[in-house]
Write a protein that holds these residues in place. Structure first.
Motif, short mmCIF file in Angstrom:
data_model
loop_
_atom_site.label_atom_id
_atom_site.label_comp_id
_atom_site.label_asym_id
_atom_site.label_seq_id
_atom_site.Cartn_x
_atom_site.Cartn_y
_atom_site.Cartn_z
N LEU A 176 0.82 -1.20 0.19
CA LEU A 176 -0.10 -0.09 0.10
C LEU A 176 0.90 1.17 0.07
CD1 LEU A 176 -2.45 -1.01 2.69
CD2 LEU A 176 -2.97 -0.87 0.27
N GLY A 177 0.26 2.13 -0.66
CA GLY A 177 1.01 3.35 -0.69
C GLY A 177 0.84 4.40 0.45
N ASP A 178 1.56 5.51 0.74
CA ASP A 178 1.32 6.41 1.85
C ASP A 178 0.51 7.44 1.08
OD1 ASP A 178 3.08 4.96 3.66
OD2 ASP A 178 4.65 6.05 2.79
N ASP A 179 -0.92 7.11 1.09
CA ASP A 179 -1.82 8.03 0.61
C ASP A 179 -3.31 7.72 1.38
OD1 ASP A 179 -2.67 5.56 -0.36
OD2 ASP A 179 -2.27 6.06 -2.60
N GLY A 180 -4.30 8.42 1.07
CA GLY A 180 -5.48 8.19 1.75
C GLY A 180 -6.05 6.69 1.52
N TYR A 181 -6.03 6.27 0.33
CA TYR A 181 -6.34 4.85 0.12
C TYR A 181 -5.72 3.90 1.01
CZ TYR A 181 -7.09 0.31 -2.02
OH TYR A 181 -7.40 -0.91 -2.04
N GLY A 182 -4.35 3.88 1.01
CA GLY A 182 -3.44 3.04 1.77
C GLY A 182 -3.73 3.22 3.20
N ASP A 183 -4.09 4.41 3.70
CA ASP A 183 -4.22 4.74 5.22
C ASP A 183 -5.48 4.18 5.54
OD1 ASP A 183 -1.81 6.11 5.41
OD2 ASP A 183 -2.50 8.01 5.16
N GLY A 184 -6.57 4.42 4.63
CA GLY A 184 -7.83 3.80 5.03
C GLY A 184 -7.81 2.21 5.25
N VAL A 185 -6.98 1.50 4.12
CA VAL A 185 -6.93 0.13 4.35
C VAL A 185 -6.32 -0.39 5.67
CG1 VAL A 185 -6.08 -2.09 3.30
CG2 VAL A 185 -7.03 -0.21 1.83
N ARG A 186 -5.22 0.38 6.02
CA ARG A 186 -4.44 -0.01 7.12
C ARG A 186 -5.30 0.33 8.41
NH1 ARG A 186 0.15 1.57 3.77
NH2 ARG A 186 -0.47 3.80 4.14
N ALA A 187 -6.05 1.22 8.31
CA ALA A 187 -6.96 1.34 9.42
C ALA A 187 -7.97 0.60 9.51
CB ALA A 187 -7.65 3.09 9.55
N GLY A 188 -8.65 0.09 8.46
CA GLY A 188 -9.60 -1.01 8.59
C GLY A 188 -9.04 -2.40 9.15
N ILE A 189 -7.69 -2.62 8.59
CA ILE A 189 -7.14 -3.86 9.40
C ILE A 189 -7.10 -3.75 10.88
CG2 ILE A 189 -4.98 -5.27 9.36
CD1 ILE A 189 -4.49 -4.35 6.31
N ASP A 190 -6.59 -2.53 11.22
CA ASP A 190 -6.35 -2.25 12.63
C ASP A 190 -7.95 -2.23 13.37
OD1 ASP A 190 -3.83 -1.87 12.61
OD2 ASP A 190 -3.87 0.32 12.52
N ARG A 191 -8.87 -2.06 12.88
CA ARG A 191 -10.14 -1.76 13.49
C ARG A 191 -10.50 -3.41 13.45
NH1 ARG A 191 -11.12 2.67 10.34
NH2 ARG A 191 -12.42 1.36 8.76
N LEU A 192 -10.48 -4.15 12.45
CA LEU A 192 -10.96 -5.40 12.48
C LEU A 192 -10.21 -6.30 13.45
CD1 LEU A 192 -13.29 -7.24 11.31
CD2 LEU A 192 -11.52 -7.85 9.37
N GLU A 193 -9.10 -6.13 13.62
CA GLU A 193 -8.10 -6.80 14.47
C GLU A 193 -8.80 -6.59 15.99
OE1 GLU A 193 -5.30 -8.97 15.83
OE2 GLU A 193 -4.85 -8.08 13.78
N ARG A 194 -9.15 -5.30 16.31
CA ARG A 194 -9.59 -4.90 17.68
C ARG A 194 -10.81 -5.83 17.78
NH1 ARG A 194 -7.72 0.00 16.39
NH2 ARG A 194 -9.68 0.98 15.67
N ARG A 195 -11.83 -5.62 16.76
CA ARG A 195 -12.99 -6.45 16.74
C ARG A 195 -12.82 -8.08 16.91
NH1 ARG A 195 -16.56 -5.29 11.68
NH2 ARG A 195 -18.27 -6.84 12.92
#
Length: 199
Positions: A176-195
């Motif tokens: 993933l790039g260091d952009d809005g899309y990449g940041d969004g996917v990484r944030a989604g991974i972190d959220r699902l990890e917490r769930r």
């Protein structure tokens, strides 16, 4: 050649138009348009078109099982871009492996989400594929595709399958790039990890 490229551009334009309807809240019309395009493209159509279309089509589904099926189609189509790649989707429907190619948060929109993915196995064995065999553009699909599949499995109360795809999403996240899309996917991974941990 130019005519073929223009035709391919027209398909992507139509997918984009239907995606705008989806993001605007008209899921039914978007689903109808995606369905028509899927019929036109067919199972032997361009893998990029099939991956993109299935990826969005999953977001229009009301039933989690249908969403999973489309996410699996998207993953299988992505694998088709490589001749069978890191996200190879064979063998998960029995809960023992992966299925063929999430909340809407990620799907190609740059929004942070947990749901991409889908495809049907063509049977047979996938050849091993090294990371070097996969183009950077295609590699960048996999984190989102696996994240969406992980979210699908959470909805279906299949935590082991969810964990498998979440791990694959995280493993692929270096593409993933260091952009809005990449940041969004990484944030989604972190959220699902917490769930998953909370469960």
């Amino acid at each position: 050649m130019e005519q073929q490229e223009a035709s391919e551009d027209a398909v992507m334009t139509r997918i984009g138009q239907a995606a705008m309807l989806l993001h605007g809240g008209d899921r039914e019309e978007a689903r109808n348009r995606f369905g028509q395009l899927w019929t036109e493209i067919g199972e032997a159509g361009d893998p990029l078109h099939r991956c993109t279309l299935a990826h969005y089509m999953a977001d229009t589904q009301d039933d989690p099982g249908d969403e999973l099926a489309w996410d699996l189609r998207a993953l299988t189509a992505a694998d088709g871009l490589n001749g069978g790649a890191p996200g190879d989707a064979r063998g998960e429907e029995d809960g023992k492996g992966e299925e063929s190619h999430g909340s809407e948060e990620n799907r190609g929109s740059g929004e942070s989400g947990e749901n991409d993915g889908g495809g049907e196995s063509d049977g047979g064995e996938a050849r091993p594929v090294r990371a070097a065999d996969v183009s950077p553009a295609v590699r960048s699909f996999y984190p989102s595709l696996h994240l969406n599949l992980a979210a699908d499995y959470v909805k279906l109360e299949r935590p082991e399958a969810a964990r498998l795809h979440l791990d694959r999403a995280r493993d692929a996240a270096d593409a993933l790039g260091d952009d809005g899309y990449g940041d969004g996917v990484r944030a989604g991974i972190d959220r699902l990890e917490r769930r998953l941990r909370e469960r």
